[in-house]
Design a protein around this motif. Sequence first.
Motif, mmCIF file in Angstrom:
data_model
loop_
_atom_site.group_PDB
_atom_site.id
_atom_site.type_symbol
_atom_site.label_atom_id
_atom_site.label_comp_id
_atom_site.label_asym_id
_atom_site.label_seq_id
_atom_site.Cartn_x
_atom_site.Cartn_y
_atom_site.Cartn_z
ATOM 1 N N VAL A 190 12.130 -7.628 63.244
ATOM 2 C CA VAL A 190 12.665 -8.080 64.527
ATOM 3 C C VAL A 190 14.138 -7.698 64.657
ATOM 4 O O VAL A 190 14.929 -7.927 63.746
ATOM 5 C CB VAL A 190 12.521 -9.614 64.667
ATOM 6 N N ASP A 191 14.493 -7.122 65.784
ATOM 7 C CA ASP A 191 15.885 -6.870 66.143
ATOM 8 C C ASP A 191 16.257 -7.884 67.214
ATOM 9 O O ASP A 191 15.832 -7.775 68.364
ATOM 10 C CB ASP A 191 16.051 -5.442 66.669
ATOM 11 N N LYS A 192 17.028 -8.907 66.844
ATOM 12 C CA LYS A 192 17.317 -9.993 67.785
ATOM 13 C C LYS A 192 18.132 -9.534 68.979
ATOM 14 O O LYS A 192 18.174 -10.206 70.004
ATOM 15 C CB LYS A 192 18.035 -11.140 67.063
ATOM 16 N N ARG A 193 18.787 -8.382 68.853
ATOM 17 C CA ARG A 193 19.555 -7.856 69.982
ATOM 18 C C ARG A 193 18.707 -6.961 70.872
ATOM 19 O O ARG A 193 19.166 -6.506 71.919
ATOM 20 C CB ARG A 193 20.763 -7.072 69.474
ATOM 21 N N LYS A 219 14.839 -6.941 61.002
ATOM 22 C CA LYS A 219 14.914 -5.515 60.696
ATOM 23 C C LYS A 219 16.012 -5.272 59.670
ATOM 24 O O LYS A 219 17.174 -5.616 59.876
ATOM 25 C CB LYS A 219 15.203 -4.734 61.987
ATOM 26 N N ARG A 220 15.635 -4.679 58.539
ATOM 27 C CA ARG A 220 16.576 -4.368 57.466
ATOM 28 C C ARG A 220 16.224 -3.008 56.872
ATOM 29 O O ARG A 220 15.061 -2.723 56.579
ATOM 30 C CB ARG A 220 16.519 -5.420 56.356
ATOM 31 N N ASP A 240 19.379 -10.677 49.707
ATOM 32 C CA ASP A 240 19.345 -11.139 51.096
ATOM 33 C C ASP A 240 17.948 -10.945 51.701
ATOM 34 O O ASP A 240 17.410 -11.843 52.355
ATOM 35 C CB ASP A 240 20.381 -10.376 51.917
ATOM 36 N N VAL A 241 17.353 -9.767 51.453
ATOM 37 C CA VAL A 241 16.011 -9.491 51.985
ATOM 38 C C VAL A 241 14.977 -10.393 51.322
ATOM 39 O O VAL A 241 14.103 -10.955 51.995
ATOM 40 C CB VAL A 241 15.651 -8.005 51.790
#
Length: 259
Positions: A190-193, A219-220, A240-241
């Motif tokens: 997911v790209d929150k922007r 999304k990473r 983090d992931v």
Amino acid sequence: MTKTITFANFKGGVGKTTASVLFSYLLQKSGKKVLLVDFDPQYNATEILFKTFGVKGKLKTSLFEAIEEQDLSKAVVNITPTLDILPSEIDLAGFPMHLYSLTQDKTKRFYFLDFLLRQIKKNYNYVIIDVPPTISEFTNNAIVASDYIVVIMQTHQQSLKAAAQSYQNMKVLKEYNPAVKLLGVVPYLVDKRGKVDNEVIEEAEELFQHYLFKNCIMKRERIKMFSKNGITDEDMHDIDVLNMYQKVVNEFLERIEAE
């Protein structure tokens, strides 16, 4: 009691295989005994897990050979004290034809994987099945063998549509396995922007309601590296992931416990 979960979506490239491997990886790290079934002839889950743990060499018995012999234990590869895999090779593409050679009764063909897994699944807390992104003998057998379905939904319109189709197919197969349930739909990469991402999330909330996971996978770039090179936990980006995935796994466990 063992819980068997199929990770599904009828659209390819949505992260389903990476998710099934990472869920297996994190569950076993917490001490759960896990069997990952790579039920896809493309064998991507096998490649990711083998790269993660440095497993090399030719398989002694392929999953398809074990299926032909009706003894899955012959193909089990031990990865860690709490993680095993039934690894796939390209020969698994012969599975549908093998079913047809066993019986012309379509109904009986749906139950073959369930029959085979019952011989070994008591050894595990969780059996996770990765399947091809199609309606097929692979997917049908996996769903009929499962307690739950987890749908991995990338935040694209086509993936949302395919997620809905996956859910509908599960409901059709309840005729053969009345106990199977949708555990939930995981928003993925997911790209929150992103405008489209947010629109798809809103549509998914309306369509799936409480089935939509509250936690999601953002999304990473590192996730692509996991898929290519195996899972690592060597730096802050890895951690983090993995922490992000762990939150989704925690919700996964909470949903099973609530059931």
